[in-house]
Design a protein around this motif. Structure first.
Motif, PDB file in Angstrom:
ATOM      1  N   CYS A  48       0.866  -1.116   0.195  1.00  0.00           N
ATOM      2  CA  CYS A  48      -0.072  -0.003   0.055  1.00  0.00           C
ATOM      3  C   CYS A  48       0.701   1.272   0.035  1.00  0.00           C
ATOM      4  O   CYS A  48       1.720   1.404   0.892  1.00  0.00           O
ATOM      5  N   HIS A  59       0.395   3.958   1.303  1.00  0.00           N
ATOM      6  CA  HIS A  59      -0.012   4.750   2.581  1.00  0.00           C
ATOM      7  C   HIS A  59       1.308   4.017   3.583  1.00  0.00           C
ATOM      8  O   HIS A  59       2.071   4.815   4.347  1.00  0.00           O
ATOM      9  N   TYR A  60       1.426   3.021   3.681  1.00  0.00           N
ATOM     10  CA  TYR A  60       2.304   2.320   4.705  1.00  0.00           C
ATOM     11  C   TYR A  60       2.649   0.856   3.926  1.00  0.00           C
ATOM     12  O   TYR A  60       1.917  -0.078   4.130  1.00  0.00           O
ATOM     13  N   ALA A  78       2.168  -2.644   5.456  1.00  0.00           N
ATOM     14  CA  ALA A  78       0.832  -3.231   6.039  1.00  0.00           C
ATOM     15  C   ALA A  78       0.371  -4.270   5.099  1.00  0.00           C
ATOM     16  O   ALA A  78       0.663  -4.443   3.501  1.00  0.00           O
ATOM     17  N   CYS A 138      -7.459  -1.549   0.754  1.00  0.00           N
ATOM     18  CA  CYS A 138      -6.561  -2.010   1.821  1.00  0.00           C
ATOM     19  C   CYS A 138      -7.028  -2.038   3.188  1.00  0.00           C
ATOM     20  O   CYS A 138      -7.522  -0.918   3.667  1.00  0.00           O
ATOM     21  N   ALA A 164      -5.987  -2.306   5.985  1.00  0.00           N
ATOM     22  CA  ALA A 164      -5.238  -1.702   7.068  1.00  0.00           C
ATOM     23  C   ALA A 164      -5.974  -0.364   7.492  1.00  0.00           C
ATOM     24  O   ALA A 164      -6.158  -0.053   8.726  1.00  0.00           O
ATOM     25  N   HIS A 165      -6.115   0.482   6.661  1.00  0.00           N
ATOM     26  CA  HIS A 165      -6.963   1.766   7.085  1.00  0.00           C
ATOM     27  C   HIS A 165      -7.881   2.130   5.873  1.00  0.00           C
ATOM     28  O   HIS A 165      -8.438   3.129   5.928  1.00  0.00           O
ATOM     29  N   GLY A 173      -9.187   7.708   0.892  1.00  0.00           N
ATOM     30  CA  GLY A 173      -8.292   7.158   2.047  1.00  0.00           C
ATOM     31  C   GLY A 173      -7.080   7.944   2.004  1.00  0.00           C
ATOM     32  O   GLY A 173      -6.778   8.861   1.339  1.00  0.00           O
ATOM     33  N   PRO A 174      -6.164   7.413   2.964  1.00  0.00           N
ATOM     34  CA  PRO A 174      -5.040   8.230   3.535  1.00  0.00           C
ATOM     35  C   PRO A 174      -4.066   8.605   2.423  1.00  0.00           C
ATOM     36  O   PRO A 174      -2.951   9.305   2.541  1.00  0.00           O
TER      37      PRO A 174
END
Ligand code: FES
Length: 131
Positions: free
Chosen positions: A58, A60-61, A64, A83, A85-86, A100-101
């Protein structure tokens, strides 16, 4: 000079097919571990007669895990990659995050092709990141 190795597993061409094309269900996702790292480092979605393959990282991170369980990379409607995760959502065809983030960022595509009814990764494949 090749791609640098990580974790003792060298980036290399994948010498075995991921699966048979008929093993990929329309509208579903499936994870793969092309270098035998012990976890799915990429996934493929079959939709509308096409294949879309993405790294399981991802934006974002990247440490994850995206799937909420084995082979489950899509949101409940099956229309976007999610994803878990978040909760980021990505377009299946472009890999762009649309909610999302990591909005506006992209998943990393994996080149794949179909040869003799089998799905292959083309080119050099890098190992995934350490968990
Ligand atoms: S790690 Fe994917 S949305 Fe946060």
């Amino acid at each position: 000079m090749g791609v640098p190795a990580r974790r003792g597993i060298d980036a290399r061409e994948v010498t075995a097919p991921l699966c048979r094309l008929e093993d990929l269900a329309e509208g579903k996702s499936r994870g793969f571990d092309p270098l035998g790292e012990g976890r799915d480092t990429m996934f493929v979605i079959r939709r509308g007669g096409r294949l879309y393959a993405w790294r399981n990282h991802c934006p974002h991170y990247d440490r994850a895990r995206m799937a909420w369980k084995k082979d489950e990379f899509l949101d409940p409607t099956g229309s976007r990659i999610m994803c878990f995760a978040h909760g980021a959502l990505f377009e299946i065809d472009s890999g762009e995050c649309t909610l999302g983030p990591c909005l506006g960022q992209h998943l990393t595509a994996v080149p794949v092709e179909i040869r003799d009814g089998q799905v292959w990764v083309t080119g050099v494949y890098e190992p995934g990141l350490r968990r």
